[in-house]
Design a protein around this motif. Sequence first.
Motif, PDB file in Angstrom:
ATOM      1  N   ILE A  30       0.881  -1.192  -0.115  1.00  0.00           N
ATOM      2  CA  ILE A  30       0.181   0.064   0.074  1.00  0.00           C
ATOM      3  C   ILE A  30       0.994   1.246   0.107  1.00  0.00           C
ATOM      4  O   ILE A  30       0.572   2.187  -0.847  1.00  0.00           O
ATOM      5  N   ALA A  31       1.938   1.446   0.923  1.00  0.00           N
ATOM      6  CA  ALA A  31       2.907   2.462   1.032  1.00  0.00           C
ATOM      7  C   ALA A  31       3.441   2.869  -0.317  1.00  0.00           C
ATOM      8  O   ALA A  31       3.499   3.936  -0.816  1.00  0.00           O
ATOM      9  N   ALA A  32       3.911   1.687  -1.130  1.00  0.00           N
ATOM     10  CA  ALA A  32       4.784   1.994  -2.179  1.00  0.00           C
ATOM     11  C   ALA A  32       3.454   2.332  -3.523  1.00  0.00           C
ATOM     12  O   ALA A  32       3.886   3.501  -4.289  1.00  0.00           O
ATOM     13  N   ALA A  33       2.335   1.859  -3.459  1.00  0.00           N
ATOM     14  CA  ALA A  33       1.397   2.153  -4.388  1.00  0.00           C
ATOM     15  C   ALA A  33       1.104   3.680  -4.120  1.00  0.00           C
ATOM     16  O   ALA A  33       0.778   4.385  -5.317  1.00  0.00           O
ATOM     17  N   ALA A  34       0.923   4.287  -2.934  1.00  0.00           N
ATOM     18  CA  ALA A  34       0.449   5.460  -2.605  1.00  0.00           C
ATOM     19  C   ALA A  34       1.534   6.352  -3.072  1.00  0.00           C
ATOM     20  O   ALA A  34       1.271   7.386  -3.966  1.00  0.00           O
ATOM     21  N   VAL A  35       2.813   6.025  -2.991  1.00  0.00           N
ATOM     22  CA  VAL A  35       3.778   7.094  -3.728  1.00  0.00           C
ATOM     23  C   VAL A  35       4.079   7.012  -5.037  1.00  0.00           C
ATOM     24  O   VAL A  35       3.990   8.141  -5.612  1.00  0.00           O
ATOM     25  N   ARG A  36       3.821   5.860  -5.441  1.00  0.00           N
ATOM     26  CA  ARG A  36       3.815   5.679  -7.177  1.00  0.00           C
ATOM     27  C   ARG A  36       2.788   6.359  -7.535  1.00  0.00           C
ATOM     28  O   ARG A  36       2.823   7.161  -8.594  1.00  0.00           O
ATOM     29  N   GLU A  37       1.532   5.996  -7.519  1.00  0.00           N
ATOM     30  CA  GLU A  37       0.169   6.769  -7.743  1.00  0.00           C
ATOM     31  C   GLU A  37       0.309   8.371  -7.735  1.00  0.00           C
ATOM     32  O   GLU A  37      -0.042   9.050  -8.524  1.00  0.00           O
ATOM     33  N   LEU A  38       0.810   8.813  -6.492  1.00  0.00           N
ATOM     34  CA  LEU A  38       0.911  10.488  -6.359  1.00  0.00           C
ATOM     35  C   LEU A  38       1.845  10.848  -7.316  1.00  0.00           C
ATOM     36  O   LEU A  38       1.589  11.971  -8.263  1.00  0.00           O
ATOM     37  N   LYS A  39       3.022  10.225  -7.679  1.00  0.00           N
ATOM     38  CA  LYS A  39       4.173  10.500  -8.739  1.00  0.00           C
ATOM     39  C   LYS A  39       3.546  10.380 -10.222  1.00  0.00           C
ATOM     40  O   LYS A  39       3.676  11.590 -10.695  1.00  0.00           O
ATOM     41  N   GLU A  40       2.524   9.417 -10.410  1.00  0.00           N
ATOM     42  CA  GLU A  40       2.296   8.995 -11.569  1.00  0.00           C
ATOM     43  C   GLU A  40       1.305  10.509 -11.972  1.00  0.00           C
ATOM     44  O   GLU A  40       1.212  10.969 -12.948  1.00  0.00           O
ATOM     45  N   GLU A  41       0.314  10.722 -11.058  1.00  0.00           N
ATOM     46  CA  GLU A  41      -0.689  11.602 -11.356  1.00  0.00           C
ATOM     47  C   GLU A  41      -0.369  12.960 -11.175  1.00  0.00           C
ATOM     48  O   GLU A  41      -1.134  13.877 -11.906  1.00  0.00           O
ATOM     49  N   THR A  42       0.422  13.211 -10.461  1.00  0.00           N
ATOM     50  CA  THR A  42       0.879  14.797 -10.244  1.00  0.00           C
ATOM     51  C   THR A  42       2.382  15.074 -10.650  1.00  0.00           C
ATOM     52  O   THR A  42       2.795  16.398 -10.649  1.00  0.00           O
ATOM     53  N   GLY A  43       3.042  14.144 -10.846  1.00  0.00           N
ATOM     54  CA  GLY A  43       4.637  14.367 -11.252  1.00  0.00           C
ATOM     55  C   GLY A  43       5.344  14.633  -9.766  1.00  0.00           C
ATOM     56  O   GLY A  43       6.793  14.773  -9.961  1.00  0.00           O
ATOM     57  N   LEU A  44       4.878  14.634  -8.462  1.00  0.00           N
ATOM     58  CA  LEU A  44       5.605  14.961  -7.412  1.00  0.00           C
ATOM     59  C   LEU A  44       6.156  13.759  -6.808  1.00  0.00           C
ATOM     60  O   LEU A  44       5.461  12.665  -6.725  1.00  0.00           O
ATOM     61  N   ASP A  45       7.116  13.998  -6.292  1.00  0.00           N
ATOM     62  CA  ASP A  45       7.947  12.757  -5.238  1.00  0.00           C
ATOM     63  C   ASP A  45       7.158  12.959  -4.060  1.00  0.00           C
ATOM     64  O   ASP A  45       7.347  14.163  -3.477  1.00  0.00           O
ATOM     65  N   ASP A  90       6.232  22.901 -10.043  1.00  0.00           N
ATOM     66  CA  ASP A  90       5.282  22.643 -10.951  1.00  0.00           C
ATOM     67  C   ASP A  90       4.759  21.266 -10.602  1.00  0.00           C
ATOM     68  O   ASP A  90       5.437  20.196 -10.420  1.00  0.00           O
ATOM     69  N   LEU A  91       3.347  21.397 -10.708  1.00  0.00           N
ATOM     70  CA  LEU A  91       2.688  19.930 -10.748  1.00  0.00           C
ATOM     71  C   LEU A  91       2.595  19.580 -12.101  1.00  0.00           C
ATOM     72  O   LEU A  91       2.098  20.339 -13.222  1.00  0.00           O
ATOM     73  N   LEU A  92       2.801  18.213 -12.372  1.00  0.00           N
ATOM     74  CA  LEU A  92       2.678  17.605 -13.906  1.00  0.00           C
ATOM     75  C   LEU A  92       1.781  16.419 -13.979  1.00  0.00           C
ATOM     76  O   LEU A  92       2.148  15.327 -13.736  1.00  0.00           O
ATOM     77  N   PRO A  93       0.454  16.768 -14.387  1.00  0.00           N
ATOM     78  CA  PRO A  93      -0.717  15.963 -14.460  1.00  0.00           C
ATOM     79  C   PRO A  93      -0.189  14.695 -15.426  1.00  0.00           C
ATOM     80  O   PRO A  93       0.322  15.123 -16.593  1.00  0.00           O
ATOM     81  N   GLN A  94      -0.592  13.599 -15.142  1.00  0.00           N
ATOM     82  CA  GLN A  94      -0.380  12.360 -15.954  1.00  0.00           C
ATOM     83  C   GLN A  94      -1.461  12.676 -17.383  1.00  0.00           C
ATOM     84  O   GLN A  94      -2.534  12.739 -17.180  1.00  0.00           O
ATOM     85  N   GLU A  95      -0.901  12.908 -18.415  1.00  0.00           N
ATOM     86  CA  GLU A  95      -1.427  13.339 -19.640  1.00  0.00           C
ATOM     87  C   GLU A  95      -2.674  12.375 -20.028  1.00  0.00           C
ATOM     88  O   GLU A  95      -3.768  12.748 -20.417  1.00  0.00           O
ATOM     89  N   GLU A  96      -2.512  11.036 -19.868  1.00  0.00           N
ATOM     90  CA  GLU A  96      -3.434  10.071 -20.269  1.00  0.00           C
ATOM     91  C   GLU A  96      -4.829   9.864 -19.513  1.00  0.00           C
ATOM     92  O   GLU A  96      -5.952   9.780 -19.867  1.00  0.00           O
ATOM     93  N   GLU A  97      -4.444  10.159 -18.080  1.00  0.00           N
ATOM     94  CA  GLU A  97      -5.556  10.118 -17.126  1.00  0.00           C
ATOM     95  C   GLU A  97      -6.239  11.354 -16.465  1.00  0.00           C
ATOM     96  O   GLU A  97      -7.229  11.563 -15.934  1.00  0.00           O
TER      97      GLU A  97
END
Length: 174
Positions: A30-45, A90-97
């Motif tokens: 769960i912890a790894a998924a939360a970090v990954r999804e936030l990065k994928e959707e916003t570009g933030l670490d 900057d926030l970098l939204p995931q273009e596809e989603e």
Amino acid sequence: MLAVRERTGPAARAKLWKMPTGLTDPGEDIAAAAVRELKEETGLDCVFDKIICFRQAHGGLFGRSDMFFVCLCKLAPEYEQRLKEGGDFDLLPQEEEILMADWIDFEFYAHQGVWKESPLYKEMNRAMLRAAKKGIYYSNSGDDDNNESHGFVAKDLEVGFRPGRNTIYVSSKL
């Protein structure tokens, strides 16, 4: 709070701001998924801190049960340092989603029609608001005696009786 608007689907049609979300990959904690999804959707670490709350539902896709975890993450140290120095990022939204990502007022978020009409989401938002109003005390703040935050922290530990590691989520107050 950091929120996103999706490009397609029911949330997009409702013009709903929602928290970054997604599914865990097979074998992903769960912890790894939360970090990954936030990065994928916003570009933030970010760094996972704790689970604020979670909900369980039954009868979903393929008759399966579903669990949804609301996780508290903090910005990666390089962002915090940049903010302390008066900088921005900057926030970098995931273009596809994702149509857009932005920092929005929590009260605005919680009072969107879908959220305020649902007893379940009202309770989830109440838990999130309690975490925010008490001030976000991260688990590793070092001030355990005055830490009023609650939630579940992740501990990646050896199984012990066989090779391997598992993640256990335990109350941050224990």
